[in-house]
Design an enzyme around this catalytic site. Structure first.
Site, PDB file in Angstrom:
ATOM      1  N   ASN A  59      -6.995  -3.548  14.310  1.00 11.22           N
ATOM      2  CA  ASN A  59      -8.382  -3.907  13.991  1.00 11.22           C
ATOM      3  C   ASN A  59      -8.468  -5.115  13.060  1.00 11.22           C
ATOM      4  O   ASN A  59      -9.527  -5.417  12.527  1.00 11.22           O
ATOM      5  CB  ASN A  59      -9.109  -2.702  13.360  1.00 11.22           C
ATOM      6  CG  ASN A  59      -8.479  -2.274  12.033  1.00 11.22           C
ATOM      7  OD1 ASN A  59      -7.504  -2.870  11.574  1.00 11.22           O
ATOM      8  ND2 ASN A  59      -9.036  -1.240  11.424  1.00 11.22           N
TER       9      ASN A  59
ATOM     10  N   ASP B  10       0.811  -1.216   0.000  1.00 12.49           N
ATOM     11  CA  ASP B  10       0.000   0.000   0.000  1.00 12.49           C
ATOM     12  C   ASP B  10       0.841   1.260   0.000  1.00 12.49           C
ATOM     13  O   ASP B  10       2.046   1.228   0.239  1.00 12.49           O
ATOM     14  CB  ASP B  10      -0.955   0.001   1.209  1.00 12.49           C
ATOM     15  CG  ASP B  10      -0.308  -0.602   2.458  1.00 12.49           C
ATOM     16  OD1 ASP B  10       0.912  -0.471   2.609  1.00 12.49           O
ATOM     17  OD2 ASP B  10      -1.029  -1.226   3.257  1.00 12.49           O
TER      18      ASP B  10
ATOM     19  N   HIS C  47      -6.815  -5.461  10.152  1.00 10.81           N
ATOM     20  CA  HIS C  47      -6.624  -5.228   8.710  1.00 10.81           C
ATOM     21  C   HIS C  47      -5.322  -5.859   8.226  1.00 10.81           C
ATOM     22  O   HIS C  47      -4.378  -6.035   8.994  1.00 10.81           O
ATOM     23  CB  HIS C  47      -6.710  -3.735   8.351  1.00 10.81           C
ATOM     24  CG  HIS C  47      -5.554  -2.874   8.760  1.00 10.81           C
ATOM     25  ND1 HIS C  47      -5.681  -1.542   9.044  1.00 10.81           N
ATOM     26  CD2 HIS C  47      -4.225  -3.139   8.925  1.00 10.81           C
ATOM     27  CE1 HIS C  47      -4.501  -1.033   9.353  1.00 10.81           C
ATOM     28  NE2 HIS C  47      -3.597  -1.979   9.296  1.00 10.81           N
TER      29      HIS C  47
ATOM     30  N   GLU D 140      -9.674  -2.720   5.354  1.00 18.98           N
ATOM     31  CA  GLU D 140     -10.234  -2.430   6.666  1.00 18.98           C
ATOM     32  C   GLU D 140     -11.494  -3.271   6.918  1.00 18.98           C
ATOM     33  O   GLU D 140     -12.190  -3.651   5.976  1.00 18.98           O
ATOM     34  CB  GLU D 140     -10.612  -0.942   6.750  1.00 18.98           C
ATOM     35  CG  GLU D 140      -9.447   0.030   6.514  1.00 18.98           C
ATOM     36  CD  GLU D 140      -8.494   0.138   7.701  1.00 18.98           C
ATOM     37  OE1 GLU D 140      -8.426  -0.775   8.540  1.00 18.98           O
ATOM     38  OE2 GLU D 140      -7.799   1.173   7.800  1.00 18.98           O
TER      39      GLU D 140
HETATM   40  C1  F6R Z   1       1.602  -1.449   6.004  1.00 16.71           C
HETATM   41  C2  F6R Z   1       0.352  -2.199   6.087  1.00 16.71           C
HETATM   42  C3  F6R Z   1      -0.406  -2.299   7.363  1.00 16.71           C
HETATM   43  C4  F6R Z   1       0.491  -2.544   8.566  1.00 16.71           C
HETATM   44  C5  F6R Z   1      -0.342  -2.622   9.843  1.00 16.71           C
HETATM   45  C6  F6R Z   1       0.525  -2.839  11.068  1.00 16.71           C
HETATM   46  O1  F6R Z   1       2.154  -1.516   4.708  1.00 16.71           O
HETATM   47  O2  F6R Z   1      -0.095  -2.708   5.106  1.00 16.71           O
HETATM   48  O3  F6R Z   1      -1.343  -3.328   7.257  1.00 16.71           O
HETATM   49  O4  F6R Z   1       1.204  -3.734   8.380  1.00 16.71           O
HETATM   50  O5  F6R Z   1      -1.075  -1.458   9.996  1.00 16.71           O
HETATM   51  O6  F6R Z   1       1.357  -1.728  11.239  1.00 16.71           O
HETATM   52  P1  F6R Z   1       2.498  -1.708  12.345  1.00 16.71           P
HETATM   53  O7  F6R Z   1       3.500  -2.716  11.942  1.00 16.71           O
HETATM   54  O8  F6R Z   1       3.065  -0.299  12.285  1.00 16.71           O
HETATM   55  O9  F6R Z   1       1.842  -2.025  13.648  1.00 16.71           O
END
Ligand code: F6R
Length: 242
Positions: free
Chosen positions: A137, A67, A139, A144
């Site tokens: 959450n 992303d 995702h 989401e």
């Molecule tokens: C980032 C992504 C998100 C993160 C997730 C966890 O490219 O796709 O799904 O992997 O939000 O983020 P952290 O590792 O910062 O807790």
């Protein structure tokens, strides 16, 4: 789904890097799906170490990130493009032309960007190994929770919990971009192998539901239960509720 519980973040990062290095040994022209965020930061540092020790080469690797924030300039230090260069790409022998993120500068170009991203993944032969982080959450990528999940790369409005969680990287929550372009659930699920990483107590609830709960759009990571070759690599704190 294979679940591996390691002691702490350090061990998780070493093991994650070892999985990537192992895949690279088997296929030096690996198509690698990548994540940003806090979780994989030390995995990247460890991969840079392995490169410096001549243990791995990324010269033939092609990468596709999950992303990128929508309409954020690539040079903006908060962009995922910047994150990838700073944490990984600038320190290894990867060909910049082989690295991809779903970056889009203008609203008018969103559709084109999303379909071009899908085509690029397809022409690369699909993703061999997709590294994922996990949102509090549930995702994955920026898919989401909600009544529906989208299959392909698309524009998404970030959930409030995500904006709040990501605000630690910004001066204030008001500065967190509200929209992003993310691979869809189908894009992720088509990866031949998936490695989900989660560290810390804040992820324990999402980990428990993803592994033991029902498969539901209310917790996108639960779909990984349906994947043929998904490994969940978590530390003891993230495994706390299992
Ligand atoms: C980032 C992504 C998100 C993160 C997730 C966890 O490219 O796709 O799904 O992997 O939000 O983020 P952290 O590792 O910062 O807790």
């Amino acid at each position: 789904m294979l679940t591996i519980v390691v002691k702490d973040y350090r061990e998780l990062s070493e093991k994650a890097a070892a999985v990537v290095a192992g895949a690279l040994k088997g296929n030096p022209a690996l198509v690698l799906g990548l994540a940003t965020g806090s979780t994989p930061e030390s995995m990247y540092a460890r991969l840079v170490d392995l490169y410096r020790q001549n243990t791995v080469s990324f010269a033939r690797v092609r990468t596709f990130n999950l992303d990128e924030y929508a309409y954020i300039p690539a040079g903006n230090p908060q962009s995922y493009t910047y994150y990838m260069k700073k944490n990984f790409f600038d320190h290894v022998d990867i060909n910049p032309a082989y690295t991809h993120l779903p970056a889009c500068g203008r609203k008018e170009d969103v559709k084109k960007t999303c379909s071009a991203y899908e085509s690029e993944i397809e022409s690369a032969g699909g993703i061999d190994l997709q590294v994922l982080g996990l949102g509090v959450n549930g995702h994955i990528g920026f898919n989401e929770p909600g009544p529906h999940l989208q299959v392909k790369t698309h524009l998404v409005t970030l959930a409030e919990e995500t904006v709040e969680a990501n605000s630690r990287f910004f001066d204030s929550p008001g500065q967190v971009p509200r929209q992003a372009i993310t691979m869809g659930m189908g894009t992720i699920m088509q990866a031949k192998k998936i490695l989900l990483l989660a560290s810390g107590r804040a992820k324990a609830g999402a980990v428990e539901k993803a592994l033991n709960g029902r498969v539901t759009t209310a917790l996108p990571a639960s779909f990984l239960q349906l994947h043929r070759d998904a490994t969940v690599l978590i530390d003891e704190e993230a495994a706390n509720l299992l």
